[in-house]
Structures are given as C-alpha cells and as structure tokens.
Motif scaffolding. Sequence first.
Motif, PDB file in Angstrom:
ATOM      1  N   ASN A   1      -9.346  15.222 -20.966  1.00 24.76           N
ATOM      2  CA  ASN A   1     -10.345  14.926 -19.944  1.00 24.76           C
ATOM      3  C   ASN A   1     -11.075  13.624 -20.286  1.00 24.76           C
ATOM      4  OD1 ASN A   1     -10.010  17.463 -18.444  1.00 24.76           O
ATOM      5  ND2 ASN A   1     -10.846  18.384 -20.310  1.00 24.76           N
ATOM      6  N   ARG A   2     -11.321  12.841 -19.256  1.00 26.09           N
ATOM      7  CA  ARG A   2     -11.981  11.556 -19.441  1.00 26.09           C
ATOM      8  C   ARG A   2     -13.350  11.577 -18.775  1.00 26.09           C
ATOM      9  NH1 ARG A   2      -6.942   7.531 -17.720  1.00 26.09           N
ATOM     10  NH2 ARG A   2      -5.544   8.100 -19.473  1.00 26.09           N
ATOM     11  N   MET A   3     -14.377  11.227 -19.578  1.00 26.43           N
ATOM     12  CA  MET A   3     -15.745  11.163 -19.060  1.00 26.43           C
ATOM     13  C   MET A   3     -16.612  10.414 -20.058  1.00 26.43           C
ATOM     14  SD  MET A   3     -16.973  15.071 -19.810  1.00 26.43           S
ATOM     15  CE  MET A   3     -15.384  15.706 -19.258  1.00 26.43           C
ATOM     16  N   SER A   4     -17.773  10.004 -19.631  1.00 22.02           N
ATOM     17  CA  SER A   4     -18.719   9.328 -20.508  1.00 22.02           C
ATOM     18  C   SER A   4     -19.342  10.328 -21.478  1.00 22.02           C
ATOM     19  CB  SER A   4     -19.819   8.638 -19.689  1.00 22.02           C
ATOM     20  OG  SER A   4     -19.252   7.695 -18.784  1.00 22.02           O
ATOM     21  N   TRP A   5     -19.807   9.822 -22.623  1.00 20.59           N
ATOM     22  CA  TRP A   5     -20.364  10.724 -23.642  1.00 20.59           C
ATOM     23  C   TRP A   5     -21.654  11.390 -23.183  1.00 20.59           C
ATOM     24  CZ3 TRP A   5     -25.277   9.785 -25.410  1.00 20.59           C
ATOM     25  CH2 TRP A   5     -25.802   8.515 -25.160  1.00 20.59           C
ATOM     26  N   TYR A   6     -22.339  10.752 -22.235  1.00 21.56           N
ATOM     27  CA  TYR A   6     -23.607  11.306 -21.770  1.00 21.56           C
ATOM     28  C   TYR A   6     -23.443  12.109 -20.470  1.00 21.56           C
ATOM     29  CZ  TYR A   6     -23.190   7.075 -18.912  1.00 21.56           C
ATOM     30  OH  TYR A   6     -22.733   6.099 -18.086  1.00 21.56           O
ATOM     31  N   ASP A   7     -22.204  12.287 -20.013  1.00 16.18           N
ATOM     32  CA  ASP A   7     -21.953  12.976 -18.737  1.00 16.18           C
ATOM     33  C   ASP A   7     -22.038  14.479 -18.957  1.00 16.18           C
ATOM     34  OD1 ASP A   7     -21.218  13.777 -16.244  1.00 16.18           O
ATOM     35  OD2 ASP A   7     -19.460  12.468 -16.110  1.00 16.18           O
ATOM     36  N   TYR A   8     -23.242  15.029 -18.820  1.00 13.54           N
ATOM     37  CA  TYR A   8     -23.445  16.461 -19.053  1.00 13.54           C
ATOM     38  C   TYR A   8     -22.807  17.297 -17.950  1.00 13.54           C
ATOM     39  CZ  TYR A   8     -25.867  20.903 -19.587  1.00 13.54           C
ATOM     40  OH  TYR A   8     -26.152  22.226 -19.720  1.00 13.54           O
ATOM     41  N   SER A   9     -22.961  16.857 -16.668  1.00 12.57           N
ATOM     42  CA  SER A   9     -22.377  17.616 -15.557  1.00 12.57           C
ATOM     43  C   SER A   9     -20.853  17.612 -15.633  1.00 12.57           C
ATOM     44  CB  SER A   9     -22.851  17.046 -14.224  1.00 12.57           C
ATOM     45  OG  SER A   9     -22.411  15.692 -14.083  1.00 12.57           O
ATOM     46  N   GLY A  10     -20.257  16.543 -16.166  1.00  9.75           N
ATOM     47  CA  GLY A  10     -18.807  16.505 -16.308  1.00  9.75           C
ATOM     48  C   GLY A  10     -18.300  17.592 -17.227  1.00  9.75           C
ATOM     49  N   ARG A  11     -19.007  17.858 -18.288  1.00  5.34           N
ATOM     50  CA  ARG A  11     -18.596  18.923 -19.203  1.00  5.34           C
ATOM     51  C   ARG A  11     -18.701  20.298 -18.520  1.00  5.34           C
ATOM     52  NH1 ARG A  11     -20.877  14.955 -22.252  1.00  5.34           N
ATOM     53  NH2 ARG A  11     -19.749  14.345 -24.155  1.00  5.34           N
ATOM     54  N   VAL A  12     -19.751  20.436 -17.691  1.00 11.10           N
ATOM     55  CA  VAL A  12     -19.894  21.693 -16.956  1.00 11.10           C
ATOM     56  C   VAL A  12     -18.723  21.878 -15.988  1.00 11.10           C
ATOM     57  CG1 VAL A  12     -21.350  22.976 -15.346  1.00 11.10           C
ATOM     58  CG2 VAL A  12     -22.390  21.648 -17.187  1.00 11.10           C
ATOM     59  N   MET A  13     -18.328  20.796 -15.298  1.00 14.47           N
ATOM     60  CA  MET A  13     -17.206  20.866 -14.354  1.00 14.47           C
ATOM     61  C   MET A  13     -15.902  21.199 -15.062  1.00 14.47           C
ATOM     62  SD  MET A  13     -17.861  17.826 -11.606  1.00 14.47           S
ATOM     63  CE  MET A  13     -18.394  16.596 -12.777  1.00 14.47           C
ATOM     64  N   VAL A  14     -15.636  20.552 -16.175  1.00 16.23           N
ATOM     65  CA  VAL A  14     -14.403  20.808 -16.916  1.00 16.23           C
ATOM     66  C   VAL A  14     -14.308  22.278 -17.310  1.00 16.23           C
ATOM     67  CG1 VAL A  14     -13.199  20.334 -19.078  1.00 16.23           C
ATOM     68  CG2 VAL A  14     -14.128  18.445 -17.739  1.00 16.23           C
ATOM     69  N   ALA A  15     -15.424  22.814 -17.828  1.00 13.94           N
ATOM     70  CA  ALA A  15     -15.411  24.228 -18.221  1.00 13.94           C
ATOM     71  C   ALA A  15     -15.176  25.134 -17.014  1.00 13.94           C
ATOM     72  CB  ALA A  15     -16.731  24.581 -18.909  1.00 13.94           C
ATOM     73  N   ARG A  16     -15.739  24.759 -15.868  1.00 10.45           N
ATOM     74  CA  ARG A  16     -15.588  25.583 -14.664  1.00 10.45           C
ATOM     75  C   ARG A  16     -14.157  25.538 -14.135  1.00 10.45           C
ATOM     76  NH1 ARG A  16     -19.448  29.407 -13.664  1.00 10.45           N
ATOM     77  NH2 ARG A  16     -19.569  29.904 -11.440  1.00 10.45           N
ATOM     78  N   PHE A  17     -13.595  24.334 -14.042  1.00  6.57           N
ATOM     79  CA  PHE A  17     -12.214  24.204 -13.568  1.00  6.57           C
ATOM     80  C   PHE A  17     -11.242  24.900 -14.508  1.00  6.57           C
ATOM     81  CE2 PHE A  17     -13.561  20.259 -11.169  1.00  6.57           C
ATOM     82  CZ  PHE A  17     -13.369  20.826  -9.925  1.00  6.57           C
ATOM     83  N   ASP A  18     -11.442  24.764 -15.795  1.00 10.39           N
ATOM     84  CA  ASP A  18     -10.535  25.372 -16.771  1.00 10.39           C
ATOM     85  C   ASP A  18     -10.576  26.895 -16.695  1.00 10.39           C
ATOM     86  OD1 ASP A  18      -8.716  25.060 -19.060  1.00 10.39           O
ATOM     87  OD2 ASP A  18     -10.344  26.002 -20.189  1.00 10.39           O
ATOM     88  N   GLU A  19     -11.733  27.448 -16.295  1.00  9.31           N
ATOM     89  CA  GLU A  19     -11.881  28.903 -16.264  1.00  9.31           C
ATOM     90  C   GLU A  19     -11.373  29.504 -14.954  1.00  9.31           C
ATOM     91  OE1 GLU A  19     -15.419  32.287 -16.785  1.00  9.31           O
ATOM     92  OE2 GLU A  19     -15.870  30.133 -16.903  1.00  9.31           O
ATOM     93  N   TYR A  20     -11.583  28.828 -13.827  1.00  9.62           N
ATOM     94  CA  TYR A  20     -11.293  29.450 -12.523  1.00  9.62           C
ATOM     95  C   TYR A  20     -10.139  28.795 -11.760  1.00  9.62           C
ATOM     96  CZ  TYR A  20     -15.741  31.825 -13.166  1.00  9.62           C
ATOM     97  OH  TYR A  20     -16.757  32.601 -13.654  1.00  9.62           O
ATOM     98  N   LEU A  21      -9.562  27.726 -12.294  1.00 15.31           N
ATOM     99  CA  LEU A  21      -8.442  27.083 -11.610  1.00 15.31           C
ATOM    100  C   LEU A  21      -7.209  27.180 -12.507  1.00 15.31           C
ATOM    101  CD1 LEU A  21      -7.615  25.498  -9.067  1.00 15.31           C
ATOM    102  CD2 LEU A  21      -8.185  23.393 -10.300  1.00 15.31           C
ATOM    103  N   PRO A  22      -6.290  28.112 -12.228  1.00 16.62           N
ATOM    104  CA  PRO A  22      -5.130  28.308 -13.121  1.00 16.62           C
ATOM    105  C   PRO A  22      -4.226  27.086 -13.217  1.00 16.62           C
ATOM    106  CG  PRO A  22      -5.429  30.189 -11.652  1.00 16.62           C
ATOM    107  CD  PRO A  22      -6.341  29.118 -11.141  1.00 16.62           C
TER     108      PRO A  22
END
Length: 456
Positions: free
Chosen positions: A114-135
């Motif tokens: 995954n590619r994102m800025s180091w300060y992108d807090y919402s990006g980390r939230v999105m990655v965790a959400r997609f990884d959990e609910y999108l097979p």
Amino acid sequence: MAFRWGRGLAKVYPMFFVWLKRYMPRGIYGRAALILLLPVVILQLVMTVIFAQRNYEGVTNQMTDTVLREVELVMQVVDDAPSAAAVPATVQDRLAALDMGVTPVSASEVPTRNRMSWYDYSGRVMVARFDEYLPSFLSLDLTRPTGVHLYVQSRFGPLDLQFERRRISAQNPHQLFVYTFSFGFVMTLISFVYLRNQLRPIKRLARAAEAFGRGRHVPYTPTGAVEVRAAGAAFVDMRARIERQIEQRTLMLSGVSHDLRTPLTRMRLGLSMIDEDDAEPLLQDVDDMQGMLDAFLDFAKGTAEGEAEPLDPHVLMQTAVEDAQRAGRNVTLLPPEGDGTGTVRLRRMAILRAVDNLISNGVRYGARAEVSVLLTDKTLRIRVEDDGPGIPEDRRIEAVRPFSRLDPARNQNSGSGGVGLGLAIATDIARAHGGVLRLGSSDTLGGLRADIVIAR
C-alpha cells in the motif's frame, strides 16, 4: 506477597522522584512555564486522540463502508461483462452515476504494498477496512494526484478502480488540529506574558536580597500580588533593622575605642617619664591594649568601608603581599591559577584587611605564608597558607567566631596570639561579598589553609 509488593513500590517512588528532579527546571521561570504548558499539552493530546478515535476514524469508516458497497456493485457488473476489454464500457454504461473508473491491469502493475504518506492517518484506516471486508482487495495507492487507486482481483485479472479521495475521507481533516494547536499556542503565549509580569516582582525581590547579602544596598519597592508585596515589605523592614543594628554596633565600638585612646595616651606619656627598664613591661602592655583597640575598631568597621567596584584580583593581591612584605612579614605571592580573566566586584579596603589578617595569623603562628589566587569564569578563590601547627578540624567552626582564641592549638610562643578577631573579620568580609571563608590543612606547607571563595 501483597505486603512485599507494597514495600517494593514504596522504595521505587522515592527513586523515581529523585530521578525526575534531575530533569526539572531550576529557575522559577522554567518551573512556571512547565506548570503552565504541561496541562495545556496534555489536554491537547487527549483531545486529539479522542477526536481521531471517536470522530475522524469513525467518519472514515462510515465513508469507507459506503465505498465498499459501491465496489461490490461494480464487481457484480464486472462479473457480467463478456470479456476483460469490455469491462470499462460495461461499468460505464450500467454504473455511470457512481463516477468510478475501472481499468484492467497486469499483475506487474499492481503495487506490492500500500502506498500513502507517513502522516496519512485516514489512509491506514481505509487499508484496514478494505483488507477486512473486501475479499478481492489487493492494494491501495493514495499517492496519485488523480485520486484513489484501488486494486482488486476479478475473474478477468487485476482491476484498477479510480475514484475521488473526498468520497472516502473527510476533506481538510487537519484543520481541527491546526486550530487546536494554533489557539493553544496563542493562549499559552498570552498566559506566559501574564505569568512573566507576575513573576517579575519576585525576581526583583530576589535580586535585592542577593545584593543585600553581598553588602550592597539596591533600591527596592514592593510590587506585585498581595503575597509578594507582603514578602517585599517584610524584607525592607528586615533590611532596615539589620542596617540600624550594624550602624549602632559600629558607633558603639568606635566610640569605646576612641574613648579608651585618651587614657592610653596619658599612660604612655606618664610611662615615658620614668625609668626605661621599669617602664618597658608596662609600655608593652599599653601597646597590646592599643593593638586590641585597633582590632576592635577594625571589627566594628566590618565591611562598611567603600562600595564594591570592579577590581583585578591579581593586582589586588599583589598590593596586599607588597604591603605585608614592607611590614616585615615573610609572605610570598604564588603564580596565578585558573584560566579566568577580567575583574570582580570587590570592596578594596575590606578585601585587603581580610587578606592582611590571614597573612598576620600565618606569620604569627608560623615562619612564612604563601598567597595564591584562582580565578575562573564563575569563582574567585584567594588562598593563604602557612607552615604553622594549623587548627584541628573539630575546632575550625569555633575559630571563626569573634574573640575566639585557640592558643592550645596554635603556637603560643610565636607571638601574642592576638585578640581572636582576625578570622572573624575575614569571615564577615567574605560573607559580605556573597562568599565564604573555608579553613583546611595546607598540602604544601603543612599548616593552616584559609580560602576566601567568592562567586563572580
């Protein structure tokens, strides 16, 4: 077991506070700033964490869930497409309202992470959400200027789904943080200015007390809060009482010394008229009494002679040693020590009197004396050493008291022994300069070592 744990905790707490004390500010400004800033910083951190967890993270999860449902709908349309080449057109025809682009890509074009800025807090939230609910989730790229690129796996291979970032996270989420820290900084600055005005009277009182301890009278008027004014007024009253007491002591001893000089002069005149052999012991007694009166007068003067002025201590000690040598005393000035240069605020006559008393004591109870000067950036040390018997360590406190004579410890056969005011006068003069007189044993001559130590 609980009792032992409690005892261990009781031992750890004092050690923790001792360790913490090393890193605490020393000055009142630093401690006041710490008291002011620490609660503000902690409050801002708590508010930031609560906002990030309860609001910002929650909003991002809700928006991500909406996009997840749209992605599921897109994947259903992709499954109905006749071929991989027809996927973009099929999605555009059936789901144009979603405004989501779909592009088939090769496996080599899919980012391995995954590619994102180091300060992108919402990006980390999105990655965790997609990884959990999108097979079918492969990776997420949030660094493209065109928007979000979501890589998923379909029956035709990897797909690149593009959509705007504002659909998945709140716009300008940093504004609250900027506002919080900006207003916090402004309020802290205003509080610090106000606190500085409240602490200024305390600093003025401290400077006046320090100057008075060094024998200088600095004009001071109580100001500030009620408690600071009360402390300032008490200091002014105390300073006035001490000054009156010193003045009364000086006048009393000076008057007594002056009144006794007249009968002594008459006695000396009368003894000069009788036989010289018979009068010699009596003349010696008169001289001893005259010396006592001079010592009393020196003690009465104390540190009242002159004002402190910038002086070169090396030149001043050169003068003191030359005066002592002209008086017939065996004293030597050693080479300067230390790397300090410049001047020190001293009372010339008072320092000369203190050093002269120390030299006189040294040559009275010993054969010779040595004077040395150590000057550093923070300290002035004037040392006088002799080769006499010295003073026992358990009697050094008694030795600096007025009218204290330690003849059993010192050599009684080397002089009259004085009246016990030499070290007391030197002690008073050192204290008046904000310093101290320290007595010890000379490592070089074996006798007494007297140090006048004054902070610069």
